[in-house]
Design a protein around this motif. Structure first.
Motif, PDB file in Angstrom:
ATOM      1  N   ASP A 213      46.312  59.856  19.448  1.00  0.00           N
ATOM      2  CA  ASP A 213      45.444  60.338  20.520  1.00  0.00           C
ATOM      3  C   ASP A 213      46.254  60.698  21.764  1.00  0.00           C
ATOM      4  O   ASP A 213      47.258  60.055  22.071  1.00  0.00           O
ATOM      5  N   TYR A 214      45.792  61.739  22.482  1.00  0.00           N
ATOM      6  CA  TYR A 214      46.467  62.128  23.723  1.00  0.00           C
ATOM      7  C   TYR A 214      46.502  60.976  24.728  1.00  0.00           C
ATOM      8  O   TYR A 214      47.429  60.853  25.520  1.00  0.00           O
ATOM      9  N   SER A 215      45.463  60.130  24.689  1.00  0.00           N
ATOM     10  CA  SER A 215      45.389  59.035  25.651  1.00  0.00           C
ATOM     11  C   SER A 215      46.462  57.980  25.419  1.00  0.00           C
ATOM     12  O   SER A 215      46.660  57.094  26.250  1.00  0.00           O
ATOM     13  N   SER A 216      47.173  58.068  24.278  1.00  0.00           N
ATOM     14  CA  SER A 216      48.243  57.105  24.014  1.00  0.00           C
ATOM     15  C   SER A 216      49.454  57.346  24.918  1.00  0.00           C
ATOM     16  O   SER A 216      50.346  56.502  24.996  1.00  0.00           O
ATOM     17  N   ILE A 217      49.490  58.502  25.574  1.00  0.00           N
ATOM     18  CA  ILE A 217      50.538  58.797  26.554  1.00  0.00           C
ATOM     19  C   ILE A 217      49.883  58.874  27.925  1.00  0.00           C
ATOM     20  O   ILE A 217      48.944  59.655  28.135  1.00  0.00           O
ATOM     21  N   LEU A 218      50.341  58.074  28.858  1.00  0.00           N
ATOM     22  CA  LEU A 218      49.773  58.081  30.202  1.00  0.00           C
ATOM     23  C   LEU A 218      50.078  59.393  30.909  1.00  0.00           C
ATOM     24  O   LEU A 218      51.182  59.953  30.769  1.00  0.00           O
ATOM     25  N   ASP A 219      49.106  59.899  31.679  1.00  0.00           N
ATOM     26  CA  ASP A 219      49.323  61.132  32.436  1.00  0.00           C
ATOM     27  C   ASP A 219      50.519  61.001  33.377  1.00  0.00           C
ATOM     28  O   ASP A 219      51.278  61.955  33.583  1.00  0.00           O
ATOM     29  N   ALA A 220      50.692  59.808  33.934  1.00  0.00           N
ATOM     30  CA  ALA A 220      51.778  59.602  34.897  1.00  0.00           C
ATOM     31  C   ALA A 220      53.147  59.751  34.253  1.00  0.00           C
ATOM     32  O   ALA A 220      54.144  59.998  34.944  1.00  0.00           O
ATOM     33  N   LYS A 558      44.691  77.645  37.699  1.00  0.00           N
ATOM     34  CA  LYS A 558      45.689  76.583  37.533  1.00  0.00           C
ATOM     35  C   LYS A 558      45.066  75.192  37.605  1.00  0.00           C
ATOM     36  O   LYS A 558      45.341  74.316  36.773  1.00  0.00           O
ATOM     37  N   LYS A 559      44.209  74.987  38.585  1.00  0.00           N
ATOM     38  CA  LYS A 559      43.579  73.674  38.725  1.00  0.00           C
ATOM     39  C   LYS A 559      42.653  73.391  37.546  1.00  0.00           C
ATOM     40  O   LYS A 559      42.595  72.270  37.032  1.00  0.00           O
ATOM     41  N   GLN A 560      41.939  74.413  37.119  1.00  0.00           N
ATOM     42  CA  GLN A 560      40.972  74.278  36.026  1.00  0.00           C
ATOM     43  C   GLN A 560      41.653  73.902  34.707  1.00  0.00           C
ATOM     44  O   GLN A 560      41.126  73.102  33.922  1.00  0.00           O
ATOM     45  N   ILE A 561      42.842  74.463  34.438  1.00  0.00           N
ATOM     46  CA  ILE A 561      43.481  74.263  33.134  1.00  0.00           C
ATOM     47  C   ILE A 561      44.431  73.066  33.112  1.00  0.00           C
ATOM     48  O   ILE A 561      45.020  72.774  32.068  1.00  0.00           O
ATOM     49  N   GLN A 562      44.566  72.379  34.221  1.00  0.00           N
ATOM     50  CA  GLN A 562      45.523  71.271  34.283  1.00  0.00           C
ATOM     51  C   GLN A 562      45.324  70.236  33.156  1.00  0.00           C
ATOM     52  O   GLN A 562      46.297  69.829  32.506  1.00  0.00           O
ATOM     53  N   PRO A 563      44.074  69.800  32.836  1.00  0.00           N
ATOM     54  CA  PRO A 563      43.915  68.830  31.737  1.00  0.00           C
ATOM     55  C   PRO A 563      44.362  69.396  30.391  1.00  0.00           C
ATOM     56  O   PRO A 563      44.940  68.676  29.568  1.00  0.00           O
ATOM     57  N   MET A 564      44.099  70.692  30.157  1.00  0.00           N
ATOM     58  CA  MET A 564      44.493  71.294  28.884  1.00  0.00           C
ATOM     59  C   MET A 564      46.008  71.441  28.786  1.00  0.00           C
ATOM     60  O   MET A 564      46.593  71.221  27.720  1.00  0.00           O
ATOM     61  N   VAL A 565      46.653  71.803  29.894  1.00  0.00           N
ATOM     62  CA  VAL A 565      48.116  71.901  29.901  1.00  0.00           C
ATOM     63  C   VAL A 565      48.724  70.525  29.656  1.00  0.00           C
ATOM     64  O   VAL A 565      49.702  70.379  28.905  1.00  0.00           O
ATOM     65  N   MET A 566      48.130  69.517  30.265  1.00  0.00           N
ATOM     66  CA  MET A 566      48.604  68.143  30.059  1.00  0.00           C
ATOM     67  C   MET A 566      48.542  67.784  28.584  1.00  0.00           C
ATOM     68  O   MET A 566      49.507  67.230  28.012  1.00  0.00           O
ATOM     69  N   ASN A 567      47.434  68.108  27.914  1.00  0.00           N
ATOM     70  CA  ASN A 567      47.308  67.809  26.490  1.00  0.00           C
ATOM     71  C   ASN A 567      48.282  68.616  25.648  1.00  0.00           C
ATOM     72  O   ASN A 567      48.799  68.133  24.639  1.00  0.00           O
TER      73      ASN A 567
END
Length: 697
Positions: A213-220, A558-567
């Motif tokens: 899962d993506y959540s297994s890696i912290l955003d930080a 850019k702000k809108q896609i930030q979660p998708m880029v993170m994933n």
């Protein structure tokens, strides 16, 4: 005469009816919300279609007709969102009418004089002629009534106008049907396509998977770069085509909710009202004159009132008082006038006599005679067909089965207070009724109540205080300091994003249209020029975003896609981890063990329903499963929730199609409907549509 009257009163809605036909025909979703630059437009031009201007004075009556239809449908009340929908309906109809008319001409579609004659008075009448001149029971058109009305129009200018409108609508609907048939006849389904669709819905796959899962890696732990954003943007450009210009703003809401002082004053007022209520000689009149919410002075069944009242009032005996009690945003005071057990519903028939034509005394005399005949054995249904003026007369006066609070009070009391087989005569606002109680169903406790509800409203002092705060904030704030000044003063900043020019709603705002209009007059960064009044407060706003129609830039999204880029970045890290586990492994359980996970089995998955139980809809994963070989470990597959690796255990193929014709027919219905919408979208895409409605509505 009845037909002519009907036409005169209803034909004004033909234009609005045309809207519904076009919308149903072409499945118009938000396809028509095109907008453009507002600058340089004529002051009374609502918009234009391929250079043909739409003037406000021509367009607004169509809006008013659309609003009138909403009022008729929803009981005379139209809120800001419904008003915006009415404007959209009129606009969509305008675009559809102009674009389709041009397309009919280009294709050579016409309605000949012979064809029109047949549609009006021939063997193949238009559905509108059937509607207005058809027999309700047989469906056959009364040609003599058609000819009589056509002849009468020669001496009646108003009737002629109605016929002209009717003829124009018939021609329009006929052309629409011809165009629809052209589209329908241009699409087909091959046997190969039908077989693929059948397999997609019936072929079963069983597999085992392991996911990280993506959540297994912290955003930080992830640092996004410009290259990451650019890579995601370039791979998904089609997602960022903006069909309509939108704007975003942040705002501060200054509430005018009642204060403690307002509540105390209201409580004092209500307590005095309660004392007067207990001594009044006329409970129902007192309640009607003093309640903000009108509850019918009739028997009410449980479940109709505010839950706080409903839960206790049916346990009170007649003569009891309840309240004043504050529930929700209002005080409730109730006196129980009477309680009894009553049927839950009644099946009845009636004969309605028009007292205005023969006088009330004569109407009662006729009603009493009909009652005597029915009690003497005469057929009530036949009497209804002969004497009733109500639309139910063709069914022998049968009104079906109805619950309480469905009929007018006088009628309801007679039907629910009598017993099965009773025949009663009552007067209502509609005339004199002869009612036959056919059947009474069920039994439950009902109560007759004198009911008063007083809303807890803010005082003028509270409103003034909220407005002063709002105007002070507007005078002090600058674009650059909007958020910081709000924070300094302890105000909450709310956000409304992607607001279209004709939108009738915005998050947290009940009457946003004036604010949205000003937002489309402003430049990005402007504080909007006034304090906006809402039902529950005042608003000061700041325009933060302008997204133009067309392809949005990376900066725009850019702000809108930030979660998708993170994933997407996390997906690369997780895929590397899975690839390391795949090295040297020849079974899914070995991969799972290396990843510290368990392989999860999935049975009987179908391609058409790609939802992994307990996780999410994973189109890419399931699509890859159905394209894989049995027993072979997959490569990492990026999904919505994480990265997956799987092995297919096996496929179960369905039996051959029993009825290929039925399969094709079912598919063709959906394809045809999509084709109609796509054809109309293509007409719009090729047209130059300018939308300036935000200036006017």
């Amino acid at each position: 005469m009845g037909l002519m009257t009907f036409m005169r009163t209803k034909m004004g809605y033909f234009l609005v009816g045309g809207i519904a036909v076009v919308l149903a025909l072409f499945v118009l979703e938000p396809l028509l919300q095109h907008s453009s630059s507002l600058f340089g437009s004529s002051r009374n031009t609502v918009g234009s279609i391929d250079g043909e201007e739409i003037k406000y004075e021509e367009f607004n009556p169509k809006v008013e007709q659309s609003v009138a239809q909403f009022k008729q449908q929803y009981g005379g009340s139209v809120n800001a969102q419904m008003q915006a929908m009415a404007v959209d309906n009129a606009w969509q109809s305008e675009i559809a009418g102009k674009l389709l008319t041009k397309e009919y001409t280009r294709l050579g579609l016409t309605v000949s004089s012979d064809e029109l004659f047949d549609l009006l008075q021939g063997k193949n009448p238009s559905p509108l002629i059937v509607q207005y001149f058809g027999n309700q029971q047989t469906g056959q058109v009364d040609r003599s009534a058609v000819l009589s009305s056509l002849k009468a129009q020669q001496k009646d200018p108003k009737l002629k106008q109605q016929w002209d409108m009717l003829q124009a609508e018939i021609e329009k609907q006929t052309l629409q049907q011809k165009y629809t048939n052209l589209i329908r006849n241009s699409v087909y389904v091959t046997s190969l396509e039908a077989n693929d669709e059948y397999n997609n819905r019936n072929k079963l796959a069983s597999f085992k998977y392991v996911n990280l899962d993506y959540s297994s890696i912290l955003d930080a732990a992830v640092k996004l770069t410009d290259a990451d954003y650019q890579a995601y943007y370039d791979a998904n450009k089609k997602r960022f085509d903006n069909p309509s210009e939108t704007r975003g703003f942040e705002y501060v809401h200054f509430s005018i909710k009642p204060t403690a002082a307002d509540s105390a004053a209201a409580k004092t007022q209500v307590e005095k009202l309660a004392a007067d209520f207990k001594t009044t000689p006329n409970d129902s009149l007192f309640a009607a004159n003093n309640s903000d919410v009108k509850v019918p002075y009739t028997y009410i069944s449980k479940g109709k009132l505010d839950p706080a009242v409903d839960s206790v009032i049916f346990n009170y005996p007649a003569g009891s008082y309840y309240g004043p009690v504050l529930s929700g945003n209002s005080y409730k005071l109730v006196k129980v006038i009477d309680t009894r057990f009553s049927p839950d519903s009644v099946k009845a028939s009636h004969i309605l006599i028009d007292a205005s034509k023969i006088g009330e005394a004569a109407a009662f005399k006729l009603a009493d005679s009909l009652k005597s005949l029915a009690q003497g054995g005469s057929n009530f249904g036949e009497l209804a067909k002969k004497y009733s003026i109500d639309g139910s007369k063709d069914k022998g006066g049968d009104l079906g089965t109805f619950a309480r609070n469905t009929m007018v009070a006088e009628f309801e009391n007679a039907a629910f207070n009598g017993k099965t087989g009773d025949i009663k005569v009552v007067k209502s606002q509609f005339g004199i009724h002869v009612i036959k109680i056919e059947k009474q169903i069920g039994s439950s406790k009902v109560a007759k109540l004198a009911y008063i509800e007083k809303s807890l409203a803010p005082s003028s002092k509270t409103r003034d205080a909220a407005y002063k705060k709002a105007i002070s904030f507007l005078n002090d704030v600058k674009a650059a300091t909007f958020s910081s000044l709000a924070q300094q003063k302890g105000y909450t900043v709310a956000v409304a994003d992607k607001i279209a020019p004709t939108q009738g709603y915005a998050p947290g705002l009940d009457s946003p249209r004036p604010l949205i209009r000003d937002a489309y007059e402003a430049e990005k960064g402007d504080v909007l020029p006034q304090v906006y009044t809402m039902e529950d407060g005042f608003v000061v706003a700041h325009l933060t975003d302008v997204k133009p129609k067309g392809q949005l830039s990376l900066e725009d999204v850019k702000k809108q896609i930030q979660p998708m880029v993170m994933n997407a970045v996390k997906a690369k890290l997780l895929a590397d981890k899975i690839n390391k586990a795949l090295a040297g492994s020849n079974a899914i359980d070995q991969v799972a063990s290396k990843l510290g996970k368990a392989a999860i089995p999935v049975q009987n998955m179908v391609f058409a329903n790609p939802i992994i139980p307990g996780l999410a809809q994973e189109n890419a994963v399931i699509g890859t499963v159905f394209g894989s070989k049995v027993g072979k470990l997959s490569k990492p597959v990026t999904g919505e929730k994480g990265v997956y690796v799987f092995v297919v255990d096996g496929f179960a193929n369905p039996a051959p199609i029993d009825n290929m014709f039925k399969q094709k027919e079912t598919m063709l219905l959906g394809i045809t409907q999509r084709s109609l919408g796509a054809a109309f979208q293509a007409l719009q895409d090729k047209s130059d549509i300018k939308d300036n409605r935000v200036k006017f509505y």
